[in-house]
Motif scaffolding. Sequence first.
Motif, PDB file in Angstrom:
ATOM      1  N   SER A 199      -4.292   2.515   4.155  1.00  0.00           N
ATOM      2  CA  SER A 199      -4.605   2.709   2.740  1.00  0.00           C
ATOM      3  C   SER A 199      -3.398   2.390   1.854  1.00  0.00           C
ATOM      4  N   PHE A 200      -2.232   2.239   2.444  1.00  0.00           N
ATOM      5  CA  PHE A 200      -1.063   1.818   1.658  1.00  0.00           C
ATOM      6  C   PHE A 200      -0.685   0.372   1.980  1.00  0.00           C
ATOM      7  N   ALA A 201      -1.692  -0.422   2.376  1.00  0.00           N
ATOM      8  CA  ALA A 201      -1.442  -1.815   2.799  1.00  0.00           C
ATOM      9  C   ALA A 201      -0.726  -2.620   1.718  1.00  0.00           C
ATOM     10  N   ASP A 202      -1.101  -2.405   0.466  1.00  0.00           N
ATOM     11  CA  ASP A 202      -0.466  -3.165  -0.618  1.00  0.00           C
ATOM     12  C   ASP A 202       1.023  -2.860  -0.695  1.00  0.00           C
ATOM     13  N   LYS A 203       1.322  -1.554  -0.698  1.00  0.00           N
ATOM     14  CA  LYS A 203       2.733  -1.158  -0.748  1.00  0.00           C
ATOM     15  C   LYS A 203       3.461  -1.669   0.483  1.00  0.00           C
ATOM     16  N   ASP A 204       2.782  -1.585   1.621  1.00  0.00           N
ATOM     17  CA  ASP A 204       3.394  -2.013   2.870  1.00  0.00           C
ATOM     18  C   ASP A 204       3.776  -3.487   2.798  1.00  0.00           C
ATOM     19  N   LEU A 205       2.862  -4.285   2.255  1.00  0.00           N
ATOM     20  CA  LEU A 205       3.143  -5.718   2.105  1.00  0.00           C
ATOM     21  C   LEU A 205       4.356  -5.958   1.218  1.00  0.00           C
ATOM     22  N   GLU A 206       4.388  -5.249   0.099  1.00  0.00           N
ATOM     23  CA  GLU A 206       5.509  -5.414  -0.834  1.00  0.00           C
ATOM     24  C   GLU A 206       6.826  -4.967  -0.187  1.00  0.00           C
ATOM     25  N   ILE A 207       6.729  -3.869   0.596  1.00  0.00           N
ATOM     26  CA  ILE A 207       7.942  -3.383   1.262  1.00  0.00           C
ATOM     27  C   ILE A 207       8.429  -4.413   2.287  1.00  0.00           C
ATOM     28  N   ASN A 234       7.454  10.088  -0.665  1.00  0.00           N
ATOM     29  CA  ASN A 234       6.444  10.466  -1.658  1.00  0.00           C
ATOM     30  C   ASN A 234       5.518   9.267  -1.836  1.00  0.00           C
ATOM     31  N   ASN A 235       4.232   9.443  -1.506  1.00  0.00           N
ATOM     32  CA  ASN A 235       3.354   8.255  -1.505  1.00  0.00           C
ATOM     33  C   ASN A 235       2.891   7.839  -2.894  1.00  0.00           C
ATOM     34  N   ARG A 236       3.372   8.524  -3.915  1.00  0.00           N
ATOM     35  CA  ARG A 236       3.065   8.077  -5.277  1.00  0.00           C
ATOM     36  C   ARG A 236       4.121   7.120  -5.812  1.00  0.00           C
ATOM     37  N   LEU A 237       5.181   6.918  -5.061  1.00  0.00           N
ATOM     38  CA  LEU A 237       6.253   6.047  -5.555  1.00  0.00           C
ATOM     39  C   LEU A 237       5.838   4.584  -5.506  1.00  0.00           C
ATOM     40  N   THR A 238       6.491   3.773  -6.325  1.00  0.00           N
ATOM     41  CA  THR A 238       6.254   2.326  -6.271  1.00  0.00           C
ATOM     42  C   THR A 238       6.997   1.746  -5.076  1.00  0.00           C
ATOM     43  N   SER A 239       6.647   0.522  -4.723  1.00  0.00           N
ATOM     44  CA  SER A 239       7.285  -0.125  -3.577  1.00  0.00           C
ATOM     45  C   SER A 239       8.784  -0.213  -3.754  1.00  0.00           C
ATOM     46  N   SER A 240       9.231  -0.502  -4.992  1.00  0.00           N
ATOM     47  CA  SER A 240      10.679  -0.664  -5.146  1.00  0.00           C
ATOM     48  C   SER A 240      11.386   0.682  -5.016  1.00  0.00           C
TER      49      SER A 240
END
Lengths: 489, 489
Positions: B110-118, B85-91
């Motif tokens: 477009s999910f680069a930020d989440k990708d970085l955190e992951i 679900n792409n609305r979830l937070t990285s954690s």
Amino acid sequence: MQNALMPNLLTKRAFLTPDRVAVYFDDKQLTFKELYNQSLNTAGKFQGRGIQKGQYVGVLLKNNLDTVVILFALQLLGVRAVILNNRLTSSELVWQLKDSQAASLITEGSFADKDLEIRDMLPTLPTLLKEQLDSLPTEIPDILEEINLEDVCTIMYTSGTTGNPKGVMQTYGNHWWSSVGSALNLGFIDTDCWLCSVPLFHISGYSILMRSVIYGMPVVLHESFDVEKTIQDFHSKRVTIMSVVGNMLTRIIEFLGEEPLPEYFRCFLLGGGPAPLPLLEACVAKNIPVFQTYGMTETSSQIVTLSPEYSISKLGSAGKPLFPSEVQIKLEDGQKAKEGEAGEIFVKGPNVTSGYLNRPGAMLDKVHDGWFSTGDIGYLDEEGFLYVIDRRSDLIISGGENVYPAEIEAVLLSHPDVMDAGVTSREDERWGQVPIAFIVQRDGRSTAEELEQFCLKRLAKYKVPKDFYFVEELPRNASNKLLRRMLGK
Amino acid sequence: MQNALMPNLLTKRAFLTPDRVAVYFDDKQLTFKELYNQSLNTAGKFQGRGIQKGQYVGVLLKNNLDTVVILFALQLLGVRAVILNNRLTSSELVWQLKDSQAASLITEGSFADKDLEIRDMLPTLPTLLKEQLDSLPTEIPDILEEINLEDVCTIMYTSGTTGNPKGVMQTYGNHWWSSVGSALNLGFIDTDCWLCSVPLFHISGYSILMRSVIYGMPVVLHESFDVEKTIQDFHSKRVTIMSVVGNMLTRIIEFLGEEPLPEYFRCFLLGGGPAPLPLLEACVAKNIPVFQTYGMTETSSQIVTLSPEYSISKLGSAGKPLFPSEVQIKLEDGQKAKEGEAGEIFVKGPNVTSGYLNRPGAMLDKVHDGWFSTGDIGYLDEEGFLYVIDRRSDLIISGGENVYPAEIEAVLLSHPDVMDAGVTSREDERWGQVPIAFIVQRDGRSTAEELEQFCLKRLAKYKVPKDFYFVEELPRNASNKLLRRMLGK
């Protein structure tokens, strides 16, 4: 979760859409709820006569509303229906009843003569006439709430090269997947209505009943094909689909003349052997939608069908295998044929029979690497469309009925004057093909009429050779195998 | 014959109807043949990056043409897609990636930020951006010729009362039977075209892709719901069916005003929680065909749907179970409920999940006598129509998304100032329901804004409580179980 279990088909359908019409027959009709209630009542009567789950029970009936009720009553009880071709002679029927170890026979008054002869030959077999049902007490039947898709629903006999008919086991799963495969190809809408004037004792007819209950679709049932009544019901019942064999379609086209089909009519499903190209071309010219199909008792109806978008560009092809199924062409050495190269047609899929009743060996012979050998000859073009060149060399298709030369030869050879016999076919305008016999006589000389009479007592009429040719010897190869294709050449 | 094997779905579809359109997206479109070729190419690139059969691979993507290609590329390889679900937070995403032991993650720029955190949290997990695909070398992929219906196709996470999300295993068979059950109910014709603006990471969206490939039907895919674009595409793409949740339908009805729907439009399939009666009544009044449905991730989309003939007389009902499926209401003591008596909804059928990934115990808890416990409350009327009274007491449905109070409470309880927390919902005009929190504080005092910020870091936005109420104590029963229904009462 267990995939093989499903609610009993008619029970579920009557629950889902009780008020939709299930069957029209003459001026009568039954909704799914009525069909369910009548089938339940009949099941109770059957149970009272000792008919029960897991038994094989012979069914010898004409297309009729009662027949539909009886066939579904047997499904409700979990009884395996041995559905008998009502054109067979008594001795042919007795053979199948014995072979299937049928626990009872359900038939009707119009087959009283055959019934008497069967009782004579099988005195211990309980027989039940449908006309007796009204007067029988009914019990609360012990119906199957759930069916197992792997359980046998019906048995239909086909013959093979050996001449001995074999009982094809059709499971609930075979019928289910066949119905679903057909819907995914032809589509299905809630205004659909299927005309059935092919026999219910053939898979072509029985499969329409299964689609009816699985789709929730009305069936217009005719006792037999009548072109005038067909066109009448196209209009009065708003028929959208009809299953036909070649000669039925020819007569419909002739009868229609310039009259168009109603616009809601969707298609003819054309089975029962290769269609003559001129017929297909006439249909294209008249803009009559025909889906040519290829199938057999062992595939629980069509397995290959030509999709709408290719009806013109691939005229003459049987099409592509239905979604869950597959087709392959193999050469004599077992290798896969190349594009355009003819070989034996092999099929695979959940609609393919699990085997022949009490003959595990026969199935082992037919299945190679999971592929079922049809014995028919064909090729796949570069886009994967199947062209059926010839049904298996020994098979004659006469008016949609399969005729097996070996079976007729065995009868002829039992005549004291016949030393050798070979059966093949000739083309016939009305029936597509008809069987003809080549006879080598002993010293005693019978006439063609005498041999014909001899056959008529032992074989269904459509199997009796139309011509008898008396010859000196039959063409045989080095290993003495009869070369049927060389007969009369 | 082996029932569990079937040709690979996209391979077969591209073979059967190569030239039909599979997907429209913005001004682009792909036929089934093009979709197959692109998926094959992408599968080759994945294989080059070590992605292979049997692995679990995370997919974090928006609705897009590329996403469709990627999802089918994974099917071709026999990879199990863990669809995130792409609305979830990285954690939250990391939790699911760890839980499923995902071998790789496929995502997009477009999910680069989440990708970085992951990557920060899972430094060893190979990540692949879809934008990188073009530059990668492609191999000839080792594709699955046949699929086993019992194999896992997709994993979608849902939470339960314990707050820990569980990966629902959806097999090819689950998807297949769901598609077939839907077709037998709604019908299917070759002019059908399904608009999908619900997320592909939900079963509501993914199941439309499966129907597309099984039926041979075009899908009009939107990145997200846009009412104006929806109506435009109804006309330009001749859309016949659209899946909606309540607030989407409300906005469509409002936008349409007096304008009628095109006559070829067949129906809205309305899911995602109980529909407000006024909305259904408005649709009936405007003659807009709506099929209310009931289903969940564990049933691979709808399992109960209201048939066309009952849309008015049974307004507000979810209908009857699809052909292959069954529904039963059980009381707390395990007895079957009587007509009209409310109890827990249990379901059964081949579309029901075989279990939760790596949690065999969780499934054992949920299945009683072959029936799957939904946790939802409802009753069956005298004709067997299901009325869903309430989704399981702890479930909040906000704009079609499932929100689990326990998950939010666990986050709140991790805040040093929070001694006790209870989450329930209030009605919301736009989203149907939104979560609200009741907090018992320790000595330190946080403001509502501070708690909201705390949640936003740890929870997808739609899960963050809209209101925070500070209370002295929470309602609990004798065994100290939180009584969420009593919160705020």
